[in-house]
Motif scaffolding. Structure first.
Motif, PDB file in Angstrom:
ATOM      1  N   CYS A   1       0.816  -1.211   0.000  1.00 49.75           N
ATOM      2  CA  CYS A   1       0.000   0.000   0.000  1.00 49.75           C
ATOM      3  C   CYS A   1       0.847   1.258   0.000  1.00 49.75           C
ATOM      4  N   ILE A   2       0.190   2.336  -0.324  1.00 49.37           N
ATOM      5  CA  ILE A   2       0.695   3.680  -0.079  1.00 49.37           C
ATOM      6  C   ILE A   2       0.167   4.094   1.287  1.00 49.37           C
TER       7      ILE A   2
ATOM      8  N   ALA B   1      -3.830   9.093  -4.136  1.00 51.64           N
ATOM      9  CA  ALA B   1      -5.004   8.246  -4.346  1.00 51.64           C
ATOM     10  C   ALA B   1      -5.130   7.852  -5.817  1.00 51.64           C
ATOM     11  N   MET B   2      -4.801   8.755  -6.696  1.00 53.08           N
ATOM     12  CA  MET B   2      -4.842   8.457  -8.134  1.00 53.08           C
ATOM     13  C   MET B   2      -3.757   7.449  -8.509  1.00 53.08           C
ATOM     14  N   LEU B   3      -2.576   7.589  -7.900  1.00 53.86           N
ATOM     15  CA  LEU B   3      -1.508   6.607  -8.112  1.00 53.86           C
ATOM     16  C   LEU B   3      -1.945   5.222  -7.636  1.00 53.86           C
ATOM     17  N   ALA B   4      -2.563   5.183  -6.460  1.00 54.23           N
ATOM     18  CA  ALA B   4      -3.020   3.908  -5.899  1.00 54.23           C
ATOM     19  C   ALA B   4      -4.056   3.259  -6.804  1.00 54.23           C
ATOM     20  N   LYS B   5      -4.975   4.050  -7.277  1.00 54.79           N
ATOM     21  CA  LYS B   5      -6.032   3.526  -8.148  1.00 54.79           C
ATOM     22  C   LYS B   5      -5.459   3.040  -9.476  1.00 54.79           C
ATOM     23  N   GLY B   6      -4.579   3.823 -10.069  1.00 56.22           N
ATOM     24  CA  GLY B   6      -4.019   3.475 -11.363  1.00 56.22           C
ATOM     25  C   GLY B   6      -3.148   2.241 -11.348  1.00 56.22           C
ATOM     26  N   ASN B   7      -2.537   1.961 -10.189  1.00 53.97           N
ATOM     27  CA  ASN B   7      -1.627   0.818 -10.085  1.00 53.97           C
ATOM     28  C   ASN B   7      -2.210  -0.333  -9.261  1.00 53.97           C
ATOM     29  N   GLU B   8      -3.489  -0.193  -8.876  1.00 56.37           N
ATOM     30  CA  GLU B   8      -4.179  -1.215  -8.078  1.00 56.37           C
ATOM     31  C   GLU B   8      -3.400  -1.549  -6.805  1.00 56.37           C
ATOM     32  N   ILE B   9      -3.034  -0.484  -6.087  1.00 59.67           N
ATOM     33  CA  ILE B   9      -2.326  -0.595  -4.813  1.00 59.67           C
ATOM     34  C   ILE B   9      -3.252  -0.058  -3.719  1.00 59.67           C
ATOM     35  N   PHE B  10      -3.278  -0.730  -2.570  1.00 57.67           N
ATOM     36  CA  PHE B  10      -4.074  -0.234  -1.457  1.00 57.67           C
ATOM     37  C   PHE B  10      -3.535   1.124  -0.999  1.00 57.67           C
ATOM     38  N   HIS B  11      -4.403   1.905  -0.368  1.00 59.48           N
ATOM     39  CA  HIS B  11      -4.008   3.216   0.141  1.00 59.48           C
ATOM     40  C   HIS B  11      -4.597   3.397   1.537  1.00 59.48           C
ATOM     41  N   ILE B  12      -3.714   3.533   2.540  1.00 62.07           N
ATOM     42  CA  ILE B  12      -4.115   3.723   3.937  1.00 62.07           C
ATOM     43  C   ILE B  12      -3.727   5.134   4.373  1.00 62.07           C
ATOM     44  N   VAL B  13      -4.630   5.812   5.058  1.00 65.44           N
ATOM     45  CA  VAL B  13      -4.375   7.185   5.507  1.00 65.44           C
ATOM     46  C   VAL B  13      -4.343   7.244   7.031  1.00 65.44           C
ATOM     47  N   ASN B  14      -3.249   7.779   7.545  1.00 61.23           N
ATOM     48  CA  ASN B  14      -3.140   8.081   8.974  1.00 61.23           C
ATOM     49  C   ASN B  14      -3.772   9.452   9.203  1.00 61.23           C
TER      50      ASN B  14
ATOM     51  N   GLY C   1      -9.685   9.117  -6.760  1.00 67.05           N
ATOM     52  CA  GLY C   1      -8.692   8.057  -6.734  1.00 67.05           C
ATOM     53  C   GLY C   1      -9.117   6.924  -5.824  1.00 67.05           C
ATOM     54  N   ARG C   2      -8.203   6.508  -4.952  1.00 65.25           N
ATOM     55  CA  ARG C   2      -8.479   5.358  -4.089  1.00 65.25           C
ATOM     56  C   ARG C   2      -7.943   5.582  -2.691  1.00 65.25           C
TER      57      ARG C   2
END
Length: 468
Positions: A221-222, A241-254, A275-276
């Motif tokens: 993830c990012i 979020a757009m990078l995560a969506k485009g590369n199908e990578i999870f994205h977690i936000v602190n 995005g994601r």
């Protein structure tokens, strides 16, 4: 039930008196019914005795509080000390069941109701008061933010078992980093970009580069951050979020204390739309003014949030859930909105007063779009006096201010961070500074006291330098 009571009670008290009293009682019971029916935060806060009556009724639904009970199992909710029972308002079974934090317990209908209702009210808060309107689900977990983030990473591992890297936008907070290593992942530390005005921004290009080098399949993830202390800003969530969506990578936000800031919540909402973002995690103590020990895991897909709840091992304490529910009922929607407005006004007031102070001391406010924290340079002090300044402020009751020397280094799990607390590593010399935050619950007079004490301590440090 009220009719039967009134029938017999009228033998002792005139019926017209009883009717007035029971009508008042019905109004309180109506509040109880509405909150269970609507699952919305009440517009105005309840009185303490109303809250206590409501909570006592809920706790009476747990088997350990039945009038007649015969417990022969190993976990029957027995409490030896009456002080402990009072402290927890007779809740003792905890929430969830082994293997699922959101599952109801057969012996604890009250505790299960407490958990489900509170999660519903917190969701209402996130969507309709904080402003992350697309949020689909959330739940309170009785661990602080760092451990909650680790729980998220471990949940995602089940869905992407071969991934071993986490791309992390550096923030100098120890637990924020340890949550990666504790979960067994390899952190890819992406430094902040420092612009000409000493403002720190997300290095989006380096994220792109690392995705190309490591490959999306190897990246879990990012991992980005919203709330932080100046001069670091909220990460560029939309581009990440757009990078995560485009590369199908999870994205977690602190999002540790981001729920108290409408600007940050808007950034989360917009990033998800374009995005994601899979999950965002926040503290209960910072956002709901309760004791430390809980956090809220939220997301935009209910199934993803429930997967995290199923990863939690065993039952969980209901203490943090109870604290949040009591606070929500006490403040109500109007109380929270007052606190949020007060915080925003205090940020403006803090910024104005620090600018005046900085000018009087020949210092400057570090440029930043951080909506909670503000930094002021300490360019006229040497390193020893910079450290001394922090100690002097603390002794005078000023807590929470961060004095950054820009010379410290720190090693965490064999990873070295230069210029610790500055969020940035560079061989270029940087000016030391102090940060202060206008957080939820802060009062305007605290700004006045802080600025007064800071000026006093600063001048004492500077004069001792001149004498030397």
């Amino acid at each position: 039930m009220d009719q039967i009571f009134q029938e017999f009670a009228s033998n002792f008290v005139p019926n017209n008196y009883l009717t007035i009293s029971l009508d008042a009682k019905k109004n309180v019971l109506k509040k109880f019914r509405i909150i269970l029916e609507k699952k919305k935060i009440p517009k105005n806060g309840w009185k303490d005795d109303e809250i206590e009556e409501f909570i006592n009724y809920i706790s009476s639904l747990d088997s350990n509080n039945f009038p007649v009970t015969c417990g022969i199992g190993e976990r029957e909710g027995r409490i030896a000390c009456k002080l402990v029972a009072r402290r927890h308002l007779n809740f003792s079974h905890g929430i969830g069941r082994s293997g699922d934090l959101l599952e109801s317990q057969p012996k604890a209908a009250g505790s299960s109701l407490l958990s489900t209702l509170t999660n519903s009210l917190v969701l209402d808060y996130i969507k309709n008061i904080a402003g992350v309107k697309s949020t689909a689900s959330c739940f309170i977990v009785p661990v602080a933010t760092g451990m909650a983030l680790s729980l998220c990473f471990l949940t995602l591992r089940k869905q992407k078992p071969d991934a071993k890297y986490i791309l992390w936008s550096r923030i100098d907070q120890k637990s924020a980093f340890k949550t990666i290593t504790t979960s067994g992942f390899i952190p890819i530390i992406i430094e902040q970009q420092l612009d000409a005005s000493s403002e720190l921004h997300t290095n989006v290009k380096e994220f792109e580069n690392q995705i190309n080098v490591l490959g999306p399949d190897n990246i879990l993830c990012i991992y980005s951050t919203t709330s932080c202390f100046a001069p670091r800003n909220t990460d560029n969530l939309e581009k990440l979020a757009m990078l995560a969506k485009g590369n199908e990578i999870f994205h977690i936000v602190n999002n540790a204390y981001g729920l108290q800031c409408s600007k940050i919540c808007h950034i989360i909402e917009e990033a998800q739309k374009n995005g994601r973002i899979d999950l965002f995690v926040q503290s209960t103590d910072k956002n709901f003014l309760v004791p430390v020990g809980g956090s809220i895991i939220a997301g935009f897909r209910e199934e993803q949030v429930k997967n995290v709840a199923k990863t939690y091992v065993g039952r969980a304490s209901s203490s943090q859930t109870l604290d949040v529910l009591l606070t929500i009922l006490s403040l109500g929607e109007s109380g929270f909105k007052e606190l949020l407005a007060e915080r925003k006004n205090n940020f403006i007031y803090l910024n104005e007063n620090l600018k005046i102070l900085a000018e009087s001391l020949n210092e400057t406010i570090i440029k930043s779009v951080n909506p909670i924290s503000i930094g002021m340079t300490l360019s006229s002090l040497n390193i020893n006096d910079v450290t001394k300044l922090g100690s002097m402020l603390f002794k005078r009751g000023i807590t929470g201010a961060r004095v950054i020397s820009c010379t410290d280094s720190k090693t965490i799990d064999n990873y070295k961070f230069d210029n610790w607390n500055s969020h940035y590593t560079s061989n270029n010399p940087k000016i030391p500074y102090i940060t202060a935050a206008a957080a939820l619950g802060m009062k305007k007079d605290e700004v006045d006291v802080f600025c007064s004490k800071l000026k006093e301590c600063y001048l004492k440090c500077k004069n001792s330098l001149e004498v030397a």
